[in-house]
Motif scaffolding. Structure first.
Motif, PDB file in Angstrom:
ATOM      1  N   SER A   1      23.152   2.751  34.050  1.00  0.00           N
ATOM      2  CA  SER A   1      21.845   3.210  34.550  1.00  0.00           C
ATOM      3  C   SER A   1      21.917   3.746  35.973  1.00  0.00           C
ATOM      4  N   THR A   2      23.117   4.184  36.379  1.00  0.00           N
ATOM      5  CA  THR A   2      23.275   4.839  37.677  1.00  0.00           C
ATOM      6  C   THR A   2      22.800   6.280  37.541  1.00  0.00           C
ATOM      7  N   THR A   3      21.920   6.690  38.428  1.00  0.00           N
ATOM      8  CA  THR A   3      21.422   8.059  38.413  1.00  0.00           C
ATOM      9  C   THR A   3      22.502   8.981  38.965  1.00  0.00           C
ATOM     10  N   LEU A   4      22.713  10.109  38.294  1.00  0.00           N
ATOM     11  CA  LEU A   4      23.820  11.024  38.594  1.00  0.00           C
ATOM     12  C   LEU A   4      23.338  12.307  39.262  1.00  0.00           C
ATOM     13  N   ASN A   5      24.249  12.969  39.990  1.00  0.00           N
ATOM     14  CA  ASN A   5      23.943  14.290  40.561  1.00  0.00           C
ATOM     15  C   ASN A   5      25.110  15.243  40.377  1.00  0.00           C
ATOM     16  N   ASP A   6      25.871  15.053  39.277  1.00  0.00           N
ATOM     17  CA  ASP A   6      26.993  15.949  39.023  1.00  0.00           C
ATOM     18  C   ASP A   6      26.542  17.170  38.219  1.00  0.00           C
ATOM     19  N   LEU A   7      27.299  18.240  38.349  1.00  0.00           N
ATOM     20  CA  LEU A   7      26.986  19.514  37.703  1.00  0.00           C
ATOM     21  C   LEU A   7      28.181  19.940  36.849  1.00  0.00           C
ATOM     22  N   TRP A   8      27.904  20.301  35.599  1.00  0.00           N
ATOM     23  CA  TRP A   8      28.937  20.683  34.638  1.00  0.00           C
ATOM     24  C   TRP A   8      28.586  22.016  34.000  1.00  0.00           C
ATOM     25  N   LYS A   9      29.632  22.753  33.587  1.00  0.00           N
ATOM     26  CA  LYS A   9      29.462  24.006  32.857  1.00  0.00           C
ATOM     27  C   LYS A   9      30.183  23.863  31.520  1.00  0.00           C
ATOM     28  N   LEU A  10      29.480  24.195  30.436  1.00  0.00           N
ATOM     29  CA  LEU A  10      30.073  24.181  29.101  1.00  0.00           C
ATOM     30  C   LEU A  10      30.163  25.607  28.598  1.00  0.00           C
ATOM     31  N   ASN A  11      31.368  26.050  28.246  1.00  0.00           N
ATOM     32  CA  ASN A  11      31.549  27.353  27.630  1.00  0.00           C
ATOM     33  C   ASN A  11      31.043  27.246  26.193  1.00  0.00           C
ATOM     34  N   LEU A  12      30.022  28.020  25.826  1.00  0.00           N
ATOM     35  CA  LEU A  12      29.396  27.919  24.512  1.00  0.00           C
ATOM     36  C   LEU A  12      30.165  28.660  23.419  1.00  0.00           C
ATOM     37  N   THR A  13      31.324  29.185  23.758  1.00  0.00           N
ATOM     38  CA  THR A  13      32.211  29.801  22.763  1.00  0.00           C
ATOM     39  C   THR A  13      33.402  28.892  22.475  1.00  0.00           C
ATOM     40  N   THR A  14      34.002  28.338  23.539  1.00  0.00           N
ATOM     41  CA  THR A  14      35.189  27.488  23.380  1.00  0.00           C
ATOM     42  C   THR A  14      34.853  25.993  23.459  1.00  0.00           C
ATOM     43  N   PHE A  15      33.680  25.670  23.974  1.00  0.00           N
ATOM     44  CA  PHE A  15      33.195  24.298  24.175  1.00  0.00           C
ATOM     45  C   PHE A  15      34.051  23.508  25.155  1.00  0.00           C
ATOM     46  N   GLU A  16      34.626  24.234  26.111  1.00  0.00           N
ATOM     47  CA  GLU A  16      35.373  23.599  27.189  1.00  0.00           C
ATOM     48  C   GLU A  16      34.429  23.294  28.348  1.00  0.00           C
ATOM     49  N   TRP A  17      34.576  22.084  28.895  1.00  0.00           N
ATOM     50  CA  TRP A  17      33.777  21.640  30.041  1.00  0.00           C
ATOM     51  C   TRP A  17      34.527  21.901  31.339  1.00  0.00           C
ATOM     52  N   THR A  18      33.782  22.277  32.383  1.00  0.00           N
ATOM     53  CA  THR A  18      34.305  22.413  33.733  1.00  0.00           C
ATOM     54  C   THR A  18      33.311  21.761  34.679  1.00  0.00           C
ATOM     55  N   GLN A  19      33.806  20.837  35.528  1.00  0.00           N
ATOM     56  CA  GLN A  19      32.915  20.267  36.534  1.00  0.00           C
ATOM     57  C   GLN A  19      32.823  21.235  37.703  1.00  0.00           C
ATOM     58  N   ILE A  20      31.622  21.448  38.194  1.00  0.00           N
ATOM     59  CA  ILE A  20      31.387  22.391  39.286  1.00  0.00           C
ATOM     60  C   ILE A  20      31.198  21.618  40.583  1.00  0.00           C
ATOM     61  N   SER A  21      31.980  21.992  41.597  1.00  0.00           N
ATOM     62  CA  SER A  21      31.855  21.402  42.930  1.00  0.00           C
ATOM     63  C   SER A  21      31.439  22.499  43.898  1.00  0.00           C
ATOM     64  N   THR A  22      30.649  22.124  44.874  1.00  0.00           N
ATOM     65  CA  THR A  22      30.261  23.085  45.903  1.00  0.00           C
ATOM     66  C   THR A  22      30.596  22.511  47.273  1.00  0.00           C
ATOM     67  N   LYS A  23      30.592  23.357  48.271  1.00  0.00           N
ATOM     68  CA  LYS A  23      30.831  22.903  49.639  1.00  0.00           C
ATOM     69  C   LYS A  23      29.572  22.295  50.237  1.00  0.00           C
ATOM     70  N   GLN A  24      28.436  22.580  49.618  1.00  0.00           N
ATOM     71  CA  GLN A  24      27.169  22.052  50.102  1.00  0.00           C
ATOM     72  C   GLN A  24      26.934  20.644  49.567  1.00  0.00           C
ATOM     73  N   THR A  25      26.091  19.901  50.245  1.00  0.00           N
ATOM     74  CA  THR A  25      25.689  18.588  49.760  1.00  0.00           C
ATOM     75  C   THR A  25      24.849  18.799  48.501  1.00  0.00           C
ATOM     76  N   PRO A  26      25.193  18.105  47.411  1.00  0.00           N
ATOM     77  CA  PRO A  26      24.431  18.306  46.169  1.00  0.00           C
ATOM     78  C   PRO A  26      23.026  17.730  46.290  1.00  0.00           C
ATOM     79  N   PRO A  27      22.123  18.149  45.409  1.00  0.00           N
ATOM     80  CA  PRO A  27      20.782  17.554  45.399  1.00  0.00           C
ATOM     81  C   PRO A  27      20.888  16.049  45.156  1.00  0.00           C
ATOM     82  N   THR A  28      19.845  15.316  45.494  1.00  0.00           N
ATOM     83  CA  THR A  28      19.857  13.878  45.252  1.00  0.00           C
ATOM     84  C   THR A  28      19.965  13.622  43.761  1.00  0.00           C
TER      85      THR A  28
END
Length: 119
Positions: A85-112
């Protein structure tokens, strides 16, 4: 695709879904007391479900209450709550053709961290 029951998503809530072409892709949610990170696709023309298996080793943890949007051939997934029940702030991209996941990181502080939100 076939009529196999493994291709049918179990009853769930707090999942997220996007439309992609003539299909709808759903991810995660809360099913029978457990969070999940399962992926399913519904084909509108054939009226059939298909269970999807990602080839990615690194993929989002089991979660409920995340939000997602589709853009081009990708689904973007943000936040939710994990098994503890830990609230998350991670961002992921799913390729809807290959169904491969990629986690997205930014240099900015993510939203809460958040769950139960919409996008």
């Amino acid at each position: 695709m076939n009529g196999d029951e493994n291709n049918l998503p179990k009853t769930r809530d707090e999942h997220t879904a996007v439309l992609h072409g003539e299909t709808m892709v759903i991810f995660g949610g809360f099913s029978y007391g457990d969070r999940t990170n399962e992926l399913f696709r519904f084909h509108f023309e054939s009226n059939q479900w298909e269970r999807l298996v990602s080839p990615s080793e690194n993929q989002p943890c089991r979660r409920a209450g995340a939000s997602s949007v589709s853009f081009g051939d990708h689904m973007y997934l943000f936040g939710g709550k994990d098994d503890e029940s830990t609230t998350l702030n991670d961002l992921w991209k799913l390729n809807l053709t290959t169904f491969e996941w990629t986690q997205i990181s930014t240099k900015q502080t993510p939203p809460t961290a958040r769950s139960g939100h919409s996008a």
